[in-house]
Design a protein around this motif. Sequence first.
Motif, PDB file in Angstrom:
ATOM      1  N   LEU A  53     -37.786 -20.581  55.327  1.00  0.00           N
ATOM      2  CA  LEU A  53     -37.574 -19.215  55.812  1.00  0.00           C
ATOM      3  C   LEU A  53     -36.086 -18.871  55.870  1.00  0.00           C
ATOM      4  O   LEU A  53     -35.685 -17.746  55.566  1.00  0.00           O
ATOM      5  CB  LEU A  53     -38.208 -19.039  57.198  1.00  0.00           C
ATOM      6  N   LEU A  54     -35.265 -19.846  56.254  1.00  0.00           N
ATOM      7  CA  LEU A  54     -33.821 -19.597  56.334  1.00  0.00           C
ATOM      8  C   LEU A  54     -33.196 -19.305  54.975  1.00  0.00           C
ATOM      9  O   LEU A  54     -32.145 -18.667  54.897  1.00  0.00           O
ATOM     10  CB  LEU A  54     -33.118 -20.808  56.960  1.00  0.00           C
TER      11      LEU A  54
ATOM     12  N   PRO B 183     -31.517 -15.524  60.027  1.00  0.00           N
ATOM     13  CA  PRO B 183     -31.775 -16.640  60.955  1.00  0.00           C
ATOM     14  C   PRO B 183     -32.678 -16.274  62.123  1.00  0.00           C
ATOM     15  O   PRO B 183     -33.588 -17.021  62.470  1.00  0.00           O
ATOM     16  CB  PRO B 183     -30.364 -17.035  61.420  1.00  0.00           C
ATOM     17  N   ALA B 184     -32.428 -15.111  62.757  1.00  0.00           N
ATOM     18  CA  ALA B 184     -33.228 -14.737  63.921  1.00  0.00           C
ATOM     19  C   ALA B 184     -34.700 -14.589  63.565  1.00  0.00           C
ATOM     20  O   ALA B 184     -35.589 -15.060  64.297  1.00  0.00           O
ATOM     21  CB  ALA B 184     -32.689 -13.440  64.527  1.00  0.00           C
ATOM     22  N   LYS B 185     -34.976 -13.961  62.443  1.00  0.00           N
ATOM     23  CA  LYS B 185     -36.364 -13.773  62.011  1.00  0.00           C
ATOM     24  C   LYS B 185     -37.002 -15.105  61.650  1.00  0.00           C
ATOM     25  O   LYS B 185     -38.171 -15.357  61.978  1.00  0.00           O
ATOM     26  CB  LYS B 185     -36.398 -12.819  60.816  1.00  0.00           C
TER      27      LYS B 185
ATOM     28  N   ALA C 141     -31.334 -26.658  65.195  1.00  0.00           N
ATOM     29  CA  ALA C 141     -31.546 -27.134  63.829  1.00  0.00           C
ATOM     30  C   ALA C 141     -30.782 -26.264  62.839  1.00  0.00           C
ATOM     31  O   ALA C 141     -30.157 -26.764  61.898  1.00  0.00           O
ATOM     32  CB  ALA C 141     -33.037 -27.137  63.490  1.00  0.00           C
ATOM     33  N   MET C 142     -30.827 -24.957  63.054  1.00  0.00           N
ATOM     34  CA  MET C 142     -30.125 -24.043  62.157  1.00  0.00           C
ATOM     35  C   MET C 142     -28.614 -24.199  62.262  1.00  0.00           C
ATOM     36  O   MET C 142     -27.910 -24.275  61.255  1.00  0.00           O
ATOM     37  CB  MET C 142     -30.535 -22.605  62.479  1.00  0.00           C
ATOM     38  N   ARG C 143     -28.093 -24.308  63.480  1.00  0.00           N
ATOM     39  CA  ARG C 143     -26.652 -24.401  63.655  1.00  0.00           C
ATOM     40  C   ARG C 143     -26.095 -25.747  63.204  1.00  0.00           C
ATOM     41  O   ARG C 143     -24.946 -25.841  62.770  1.00  0.00           O
ATOM     42  CB  ARG C 143     -26.284 -24.158  65.124  1.00  0.00           C
ATOM     43  N   CYS C 144     -26.903 -26.803  63.310  1.00  0.00           N
ATOM     44  CA  CYS C 144     -26.452 -28.132  62.900  1.00  0.00           C
ATOM     45  C   CYS C 144     -26.670 -28.385  61.406  1.00  0.00           C
ATOM     46  O   CYS C 144     -26.074 -29.299  60.841  1.00  0.00           O
ATOM     47  CB  CYS C 144     -27.169 -29.209  63.698  1.00  0.00           C
ATOM     48  N   GLY C 145     -27.533 -27.607  60.768  1.00  0.00           N
ATOM     49  CA  GLY C 145     -27.777 -27.794  59.351  1.00  0.00           C
ATOM     50  C   GLY C 145     -28.720 -28.921  59.030  1.00  0.00           C
ATOM     51  O   GLY C 145     -28.810 -29.344  57.874  1.00  0.00           O
TER      52      GLY C 145
END
Length: 325
Positions: free
Chosen positions: A214-215, A220-222, A255-259
């Motif tokens: 999805l990313l 990101p928010a969605k 998870a998104m911010r850390c990659g």
Amino acid sequence: MLRTKGSSLSSSENLDESLPTNVAAVEGTASSPLLGNLAPTRPRVETALLAGLLAVFGMLAISLLLPLFVKSAAHSSDPLQESLPVAEDIKALAERSPGMLVIFSLLPQLMLAALALGGSWLSPEGWRQRLGLTTGSLPKRFWILLALSTPVISVVTGLIISRLTNDLSQRMQDLGGLYGGHTGLFGLLVLSLPTLVPGLCEELLFRGYVQTRLLQSWQPAKSILVSSLLFSAAHLSPIHALGVFPLSLWLGTIAMRCGCIWPAIFGHTANNLFALVVLLASPHASTTPQISMALGLFFVISTCACITSLFFLSSQSAATGSYKS
């Protein structure tokens, strides 16, 4: 010699002047095959959403079939016990056959892991990259900080929900009764069933397979919101789904911010472990003050870690898109 040099320079200038025209021709031709090859394409999100929906329906099917099996196996010839709740049935069956508790706990989690691993195996990307099992963009020492910060999210959510209903606390007490009281190596195995196993399997699917894809196509928010809704729906019970939704938003964010999904795996495991320890230790807290002090101290540590994590993540750039290797 001068003439040759001038001739070469003239040819070079003519070539340079012809390039913009050719490029403009390609860019201006919507039907050009070359443009179709050059145009960037976003990965399809349908497979990720389908996997999330299959997980929800799979958990629903297991939740409907499991009580029927437990009822028939727990008291096949005792009509006086037909009115026992399913949680008591599972506990009684686990006491007679401890291995059944392992099967009941592993079955839904293995289903989630199979969806994630199967989908990543079919993907043209490497399975580690597809599932976000990479080193990410932040130093590994911050993974511990993020893991310690996770339990306070569930504690605050649980306190709020407990003011509305007692269903969540009753469910947690039932889980504590199932997984407590076991000793030795089997006891360690049983303790891993509600802690390490969900932390790995659920994150592989919802943060790994679903949110990763999805990313790559959505904001990101969605992406985090949709994966969290699927994660919550897979817990079926409305109260339980409401309780885990803020946790899922936090796990999706880190998870998104850390990659990568490793901090989410460790945070999920730490959260479940803390919840299980609280359930098992609470009956003894009134008679053993050291237990209350230890739980309170960990809550303070988790709160401080959460505040520090928020401050740290707010100062970092988001690692959106594909998780970094």
